[in-house]
Motif scaffolding. Structure first.
Motif, mmCIF file in Angstrom:
data_model
loop_
_atom_site.group_PDB
_atom_site.id
_atom_site.type_symbol
_atom_site.label_atom_id
_atom_site.label_comp_id
_atom_site.label_asym_id
_atom_site.label_seq_id
_atom_site.Cartn_x
_atom_site.Cartn_y
_atom_site.Cartn_z
ATOM 1 N N GLU A 181 0.854 -1.210 0.000
ATOM 2 C CA GLU A 181 0.000 0.000 0.000
ATOM 3 C C GLU A 181 0.880 1.247 0.000
ATOM 4 N N ALA A 182 1.898 1.240 0.866
ATOM 5 C CA ALA A 182 2.775 2.409 0.998
ATOM 6 C C ALA A 182 3.554 2.641 -0.295
ATOM 7 N N LEU A 183 4.013 1.553 -0.931
ATOM 8 C CA LEU A 183 4.794 1.705 -2.165
ATOM 9 C C LEU A 183 3.920 2.255 -3.295
ATOM 10 N N ALA A 184 2.673 1.763 -3.368
ATOM 11 C CA ALA A 184 1.752 2.274 -4.396
ATOM 12 C C ALA A 184 1.448 3.755 -4.141
ATOM 13 N N GLN A 185 1.261 4.118 -2.872
ATOM 14 C CA GLN A 185 1.013 5.539 -2.539
ATOM 15 C C GLN A 185 2.212 6.396 -2.922
ATOM 16 N N ALA A 186 3.417 5.846 -2.690
ATOM 17 C CA ALA A 186 4.624 6.609 -3.038
ATOM 18 C C ALA A 186 4.692 6.803 -4.551
ATOM 19 N N GLY A 187 4.308 5.755 -5.296
ATOM 20 C CA GLY A 187 4.289 5.860 -6.763
ATOM 21 C C GLY A 187 3.380 6.990 -7.217
ATOM 22 N N GLN A 188 2.212 7.065 -6.587
ATOM 23 C CA GLN A 188 1.272 8.151 -6.925
ATOM 24 C C GLN A 188 1.850 9.512 -6.551
ATOM 25 N N ALA A 189 2.501 9.547 -5.389
ATOM 26 C CA ALA A 189 3.083 10.822 -4.944
ATOM 27 C C ALA A 189 4.156 11.295 -5.923
ATOM 28 N N LEU A 190 4.833 10.326 -6.580
ATOM 29 C CA LEU A 190 5.858 10.708 -7.565
ATOM 30 C C LEU A 190 5.240 11.106 -8.898
ATOM 31 N N GLY A 191 3.921 10.824 -9.064
ATOM 32 C CA GLY A 191 3.242 11.272 -10.278
ATOM 33 C C GLY A 191 2.698 10.164 -11.166
ATOM 34 N N LEU A 192 2.823 8.888 -10.746
ATOM 35 C CA LEU A 192 2.280 7.805 -11.570
ATOM 36 C C LEU A 192 0.757 7.739 -11.411
ATOM 37 N N PRO A 193 0.043 7.310 -12.459
ATOM 38 C CA PRO A 193 -1.397 7.069 -12.302
ATOM 39 C C PRO A 193 -1.628 5.984 -11.245
ATOM 40 N N ALA A 194 -2.748 6.078 -10.497
ATOM 41 C CA ALA A 194 -3.004 5.170 -9.369
ATOM 42 C C ALA A 194 -2.942 3.707 -9.796
ATOM 43 N N GLU A 195 -3.578 3.379 -10.917
ATOM 44 C CA GLU A 195 -3.645 1.968 -11.322
ATOM 45 C C GLU A 195 -2.265 1.435 -11.688
ATOM 46 N N LEU A 196 -1.463 2.262 -12.339
ATOM 47 C CA LEU A 196 -0.103 1.832 -12.694
ATOM 48 C C LEU A 196 0.735 1.648 -11.429
ATOM 49 N N ALA A 197 0.607 2.572 -10.484
ATOM 50 C CA ALA A 197 1.361 2.463 -9.226
ATOM 51 C C ALA A 197 0.979 1.177 -8.496
ATOM 52 N N ARG A 198 -0.325 0.858 -8.490
ATOM 53 C CA ARG A 198 -0.807 -0.366 -7.835
ATOM 54 C C ARG A 198 -0.226 -1.600 -8.526
ATOM 55 N N ALA A 199 -0.285 -1.607 -9.875
ATOM 56 C CA ALA A 199 0.202 -2.764 -10.629
ATOM 57 C C ALA A 199 1.707 -2.954 -10.431
ATOM 58 N N LEU A 200 2.453 -1.855 -10.382
ATOM 59 C CA LEU A 200 3.906 -1.968 -10.182
ATOM 60 C C LEU A 200 4.224 -2.480 -8.773
ATOM 61 N N ALA A 201 3.478 -1.994 -7.771
ATOM 62 C CA ALA A 201 3.715 -2.459 -6.393
ATOM 63 C C ALA A 201 3.382 -3.950 -6.282
ATOM 64 N N ALA A 202 2.249 -4.349 -6.860
ATOM 65 C CA ALA A 202 1.826 -5.760 -6.767
ATOM 66 C C ALA A 202 2.785 -6.670 -7.524
ATOM 67 N N GLY A 203 3.156 -6.258 -8.732
ATOM 68 C CA GLY A 203 4.046 -7.086 -9.551
ATOM 69 C C GLY A 203 5.420 -7.224 -8.909
#
Ligand SMILES: NC(=O)C1=CN([C@@H]2O[C@H](COP(=O)(O)OP(=O)(O)OC[C@H]3O[C@@H](n4cnc5c(N)ncnc54)[C@H](O)[C@@H]3O)[C@@H](O)[C@H]2O)C=CC1
Ligand SMILES: O=C(O)[C@@H]1CCC=N1
Length: 268
Positions: A181-203
């Motif tokens: 969850e934290a990694l996906a949130q960080a991805g969004q904070a850096l500017g990634l779209p939410a779904e991409l950040a989620r997919a990258l964290a999960a993968g």
């Protein structure tokens, strides 16, 4: 152990029960849970009385106690004694001591505690097990075989180790989910779209978990393989490792879970 009864068929009970229904040849799995009043199933009954009314019952080989810790002793006390004749009771309730179960159980019921975890749903669980001395080798082997249907099995030397296992692998899946969850949130904070950040964290979690699962995997060596000198990973790891911040936080969290398991045992 062919005739199996679950008392409580929520997240963890159903994860084990459904795996055994699908994978354990010849096993007959029944369950009692008030939730079956609203989601009927052929193997599930809303109460012990409903199960008896359906002409089921008799003696079970294995009874799995999978209700919340606070109600474990009462749920055990409410079971008809003939169902428990010659049975093994497997309790997965966190922090419920063998002594509390013994006080609520009829004489002769053999007691085992287990601490599984939710990846059991995918056959990727870890289970720690501790049995009372009167549980013979044959029963231990049968229990081990059942639990291997949902992942790895680890017999423990002392009951107190169940609380330690609870703090590491019982609760552990939630720690990894929180990190994702934290990694996906960080991805969004850096500017990634939410779904991409989620997919990258999960993968990334799935890939790293597969690497860690390889026989003899060395966690530190796996980490070093990602960490180029003076590169991007080194910059991030320096933050995690500053004053051992992440290690200290994980230690404090595991100690809190361990303390809570011990507290539950005095409440049960
Ligand atoms: N969820 C997890 O990751 C793990 C849970 N555990 C232990 O497993 C036990 C169950 O936890 P969950 O499955 O997460 O909880 P849950 O709330 O999903 O399931 C408990 C079930 O018990 C049922 N229930 C309530 N009263 C009952 C009664 N008198 N007779 C029969 N069933 C009754 C509820 O309707 C519910 O479906 C707990 O003791 C917990 O400590 C152990 C390892 C991991
Ligand atoms: O949170 C709990 O108390 C249970 C025990 C381990 C995982 N879930």
């Amino acid at each position: 152990m062919k005739k199996i009864l679950f008392i409580g068929y929520g997240n963890m009970g159903a994860a084990l029960g459904e795996a055994w229904r699908a994978r354990s040849e010849g096993a007959r799995v029944l369950a009692i849970d008030p939730a079956f009043a609203t989601r009927p199933a052929a193997h599930g009954f809303a109460s012990a009385q409903a199960l008896a009314d359906a002409g089921e019952g008799g003696a079970f080989d294995l009874i799995v106690l999978a209700v919340k810790p606070a109600m474990a002793a009462d749920a055990l006390r409410a079971l008809p004694h003939p169902w428990m004749q010659g049975a093994v009771l497997l309790s997965i309730a966190a922090g419920v001591r063998l002594a509390s179960l013994r006080a609520a159980a009829p004489a002769g019921l053999r007691l085992v505690r287990a601490m599984p975890n939710t990846p059991a749903l995918l056959g990727l669980g870890c289970t720690g097990l501790f049995a009372e001395a009167d549980v013979d080798e044959a029963a231990r082997e049968q229990l081990g075989a059942l639990l291997r249907h949902v992942g790895s099995v680890h017999w423990l030397q002392a009951e107190a180790q169940i609380d330690q296992v609870t703090a590491i692998s019982g609760s552990g899946p939630a720690y990894y989910h929180l990190f994702s969850e934290a990694l996906a949130q960080a991805g969004q904070a850096l500017g990634l779209p939410a779904e991409l950040a989620r997919a990258l964290a999960a993968g990334t979690a799935a890939g790293a978990a597969a690497q860690q699962g390889a026989p003899g995997a060395d966690f530190a060596a796996l980490r070093r393989a990602v960490t180029s000198p003076n590169g991007t990973t080194a910059a991030a790891i320096a933050v995690f490792e500053q004053d051992e911040a992440l290690r200290q936080l994980v230690l404090k969290a595991a100690q809190a879970a361990h303390r809570r398991a011990i507290e539950l045992s005095s409440a049960a």
